[in-house]
Design a protein around this motif. Structure first.
Motif, PDB file in Angstrom:
ATOM      1  N   VAL A   1       0.839  -1.211   0.000  1.00 17.06           N
ATOM      2  CA  VAL A   1       0.000   0.000   0.000  1.00 17.06           C
ATOM      3  C   VAL A   1       0.869   1.254   0.000  1.00 17.06           C
ATOM      4  O   VAL A   1       0.618   2.213  -0.751  1.00 17.06           O
ATOM      5  N   GLN A   2       1.904   1.258   0.824  1.00 15.90           N
ATOM      6  CA  GLN A   2       2.788   2.423   0.893  1.00 15.90           C
ATOM      7  C   GLN A   2       3.494   2.668  -0.440  1.00 15.90           C
ATOM      8  O   GLN A   2       3.671   3.819  -0.861  1.00 15.90           O
ATOM      9  N   ALA A   3       3.864   1.590  -1.120  1.00 14.26           N
ATOM     10  CA  ALA A   3       4.534   1.752  -2.413  1.00 14.26           C
ATOM     11  C   ALA A   3       3.577   2.324  -3.449  1.00 14.26           C
ATOM     12  O   ALA A   3       3.954   3.199  -4.246  1.00 14.26           O
ATOM     13  N   TYR A   4       2.339   1.835  -3.463  1.00 14.27           N
ATOM     14  CA  TYR A   4       1.360   2.391  -4.407  1.00 14.27           C
ATOM     15  C   TYR A   4       1.097   3.867  -4.111  1.00 14.27           C
ATOM     16  O   TYR A   4       0.985   4.691  -5.039  1.00 14.27           O
TER      17      TYR A   4
ATOM     18  N   PRO B   1       5.027  -2.376  -6.694  1.00 17.25           N
ATOM     19  CA  PRO B   1       4.820  -2.432  -5.238  1.00 17.25           C
ATOM     20  C   PRO B   1       4.885  -3.842  -4.661  1.00 17.25           C
ATOM     21  O   PRO B   1       5.155  -4.003  -3.469  1.00 17.25           O
ATOM     22  N   LEU B   2       4.654  -4.839  -5.488  1.00 19.31           N
ATOM     23  CA  LEU B   2       4.763  -6.215  -4.996  1.00 19.31           C
ATOM     24  C   LEU B   2       6.187  -6.553  -4.589  1.00 19.31           C
ATOM     25  O   LEU B   2       6.409  -7.437  -3.754  1.00 19.31           O
ATOM     26  N   TYR B   3       7.155  -5.869  -5.196  1.00 15.62           N
ATOM     27  CA  TYR B   3       8.553  -6.139  -4.854  1.00 15.62           C
ATOM     28  C   TYR B   3       8.798  -5.850  -3.376  1.00 15.62           C
ATOM     29  O   TYR B   3       9.442  -6.636  -2.665  1.00 15.62           O
ATOM     30  N   ALA B   4       8.299  -4.718  -2.911  1.00 16.60           N
ATOM     31  CA  ALA B   4       8.444  -4.377  -1.489  1.00 16.60           C
ATOM     32  C   ALA B   4       7.701  -5.377  -0.625  1.00 16.60           C
ATOM     33  O   ALA B   4       8.153  -5.723   0.483  1.00 16.60           O
ATOM     34  N   GLY B   5       6.555  -5.856  -1.109  1.00 15.09           N
ATOM     35  CA  GLY B   5       5.797  -6.849  -0.364  1.00 15.09           C
ATOM     36  C   GLY B   5       6.571  -8.138  -0.183  1.00 15.09           C
ATOM     37  O   GLY B   5       6.557  -8.737   0.905  1.00 15.09           O
ATOM     38  N   LEU B   6       7.266  -8.585  -1.219  1.00 16.89           N
ATOM     39  CA  LEU B   6       8.047  -9.809  -1.113  1.00 16.89           C
ATOM     40  C   LEU B   6       9.235  -9.620  -0.174  1.00 16.89           C
ATOM     41  O   LEU B   6       9.524 -10.488   0.665  1.00 16.89           O
ATOM     42  N   ARG B   7       9.931  -8.497  -0.304  1.00 12.93           N
ATOM     43  CA  ARG B   7      11.078  -8.255   0.584  1.00 12.93           C
ATOM     44  C   ARG B   7      10.633  -8.226   2.045  1.00 12.93           C
ATOM     45  O   ARG B   7      11.329  -8.743   2.926  1.00 12.93           O
ATOM     46  N   SER B   8       9.485  -7.639   2.298  1.00  9.72           N
ATOM     47  CA  SER B   8       8.987  -7.576   3.673  1.00  9.72           C
ATOM     48  C   SER B   8       8.637  -8.970   4.188  1.00  9.72           C
ATOM     49  O   SER B   8       8.852  -9.271   5.371  1.00  9.72           O
ATOM     50  N   ALA B   9       8.109  -9.823   3.317  1.00 13.26           N
ATOM     51  CA  ALA B   9       7.784 -11.191   3.728  1.00 13.26           C
ATOM     52  C   ALA B   9       9.061 -11.951   4.083  1.00 13.26           C
ATOM     53  O   ALA B   9       9.134 -12.642   5.110  1.00 13.26           O
ATOM     54  N   ILE B  10      10.075 -11.830   3.239  1.00 11.18           N
ATOM     55  CA  ILE B  10      11.352 -12.497   3.508  1.00 11.18           C
ATOM     56  C   ILE B  10      11.934 -12.005   4.827  1.00 11.18           C
ATOM     57  O   ILE B  10      12.401 -12.798   5.656  1.00 11.18           O
ATOM     58  N   ALA B  11      11.886 -10.703   5.048  1.00 13.29           N
ATOM     59  CA  ALA B  11      12.437 -10.126   6.283  1.00 13.29           C
ATOM     60  C   ALA B  11      11.659 -10.603   7.503  1.00 13.29           C
ATOM     61  O   ALA B  11      12.232 -10.814   8.581  1.00 13.29           O
ATOM     62  N   THR B  12      10.354 -10.789   7.348  1.00 11.26           N
ATOM     63  CA  THR B  12       9.533 -11.277   8.466  1.00 11.26           C
ATOM     64  C   THR B  12       9.976 -12.671   8.893  1.00 11.26           C
ATOM     65  O   THR B  12      10.098 -12.966  10.086  1.00 11.26           O
TER      66      THR B  12
END
Length: 396
Positions: free
Chosen positions: A43-46, A283-294
């Protein structure tokens, strides 16, 4: 005490995944629930794109930066050079890049296993029709509990076999193939042309600890929306750097090419970016990075995998104790997928539907005819016990 056995820490970690709040989830092999951090990052990226562009010089620089960060995050998890990672939408796109990029000749052969996903099977069959390539099938299902998958593959190779297509973890049975051994036998194959390996990594990325450089595989196609619990629509393809030049891009766009100062085409990108095409949902790119970091918050890939092994073994053992249920594996699983049969196989769909109504998410598999349950490192033993009780309540 391990963070995985500390109930308060594990409970707090599960709170990061909103999709776990109202159900007992056993479908990670289909799609993982996203962490809240991924949803927020998307959402933040969009929002940022709309406020800053959505099309401008500054936005173009942001897209390049986001893409580079995402390749770096993926490469770090996979033990691969950043330049070997092409960003795609999913596993199927990655497999198609490799399949259609080979310079097939009439009379060549392509080897599949009998446990591949229908989407990959269909693509291979189309290669066969289009280029007069013989598609062979290696029966790996029979090696689930006995036999050597590598030996089975070796026995189905021909002098003109050019590509072996197989999964690292079989999506229907959860069997983890000895990939390093298979890659080595393909490398040593004395054929008319080099024998390449294309791996469907839908079930292995985010589950197994990986080092693709050490494995030596040629192509490794993966997605972010299963065991990584990222958004659907973002995946990738690893291409072994030594063979990248031999693969021809099939779909081509502005992300694939290099232009001079006058805008004239001068060639391909120098690395795996040549297999990327055009505009994506960035924006999905940031979503994937955040999932990996989680996931990284709760231990290393090896530590998380060990937990998956313990949870899947527990589920396998408890299922094996129930009457009228037969687990496909006769030994503890090597991954988070646990497939089992009812004595009355016609009840598989009815069981899955019943369980979903009770808040338990599983799925059926058609070949072999079974039910598949998936556990992740944060699956609770209490969830497994509740699932077993619901299966008993169904009346197996």
């Amino acid at each position: 005490m391990s963070i995985f056995t500390e109930k308060t820490q594990l409970a707090a970690h599960r709170q990061l995944f909103p999709g776990l709040a109202n159900k007992a989830y056993f479908n990670y092999g289909g799609q993982g629930p996203m962490p809240r951090a991924s949803l927020d990052a998307i959402v933040q990226a969009y929002d940022y794109i709309q406020k800053s562009g959505p099309f401008s010089n500054g936005m173009n620089a942001w897209i390049v930066h986001e893409s580079n960060l995402t390749r770096e995050a993926i490469a770090s998890e996979l033990g691969a050079p950043v330049q070997s990672i092409a960003l795609t939408e999913d596993v199927t796109v990655g497999c198609n890049i490799a399949l259609w990029g080979i310079d097939w000749q009439s009379g060549d052969r392509l080897l599949l296993t009998d446990c591949e996903h229908p989407g990959i099977v269909a693509a291979a069959q189309q290669i066969g029709r289009r280029f007069d390539v013989e598609v062979d099938i290696c029966p790996l299902l029979a090696t689930l509990n006995e036999g050597n998958p590598a030996s089975a593959i070796a026995s189905h190779l021909h002098p003109n076999t050019r590509l072996v297509v197989l999964s690292h973890i079989l999506w229907n049975t959860g069997h983890v193939l000895p990939l390093a051994e298979i890659v080595e036998l393909c490398r040593q194959h004395n054929g008319s042309k080099p024998l390449l390996t294309l791996v469907d990594a839908a079930q292995s990325v985010g589950l197994l600890p990986l080092n693709l450089t050490e494995l030596g595989v040629d192509f490794y196609a993966f997605t972010g929306h299963k065991w990584w619990c990222g958004p659907e629509g973002i995946g990738g393809l690893y291409i072994r750097p030594e063979i990248s030049e031999s693969l021809t891009p099939t779909f081509v766009g502005w992300r694939s090419i290099v232009n001079d100062d006058e805008g004239k085409l001068v060639g391909w990108k120098a690395d795996a970016r040549r297999y990327e095409v055009a505009t994506s949902a960035y924006p999905l790119y940031a979503g994937l990075r955040s999932a990996i970091a989680t996931h990284q918050q709760l231990g290393t890939a090896s530590e998380r995998y060990q937990q998956i092994l313990e949870k899947s073994k527990y589920l396998w053992q408890r299922l094996s104790e129930l009457p009228n249920i037969k687990c496909l594996r006769t030994s503890p699983p090597e991954a988070g997928l646990v497939s089992f049969e009812l004595s009355e196989q016609k009840k598989h769909s009815a069981l899955v539907n019943f369980l979903e109504q009770q808040g338990f998410m599983l799925r059926t598999i058609l070949n072999p005819n079974c039910v598949r349950a998936c556990v992740h490192y944060f699956t609770l033993e209490s969830e497994i016990e509740q699932l077993l009780k619901a299966i008993v309540d169904f009346g197996v």
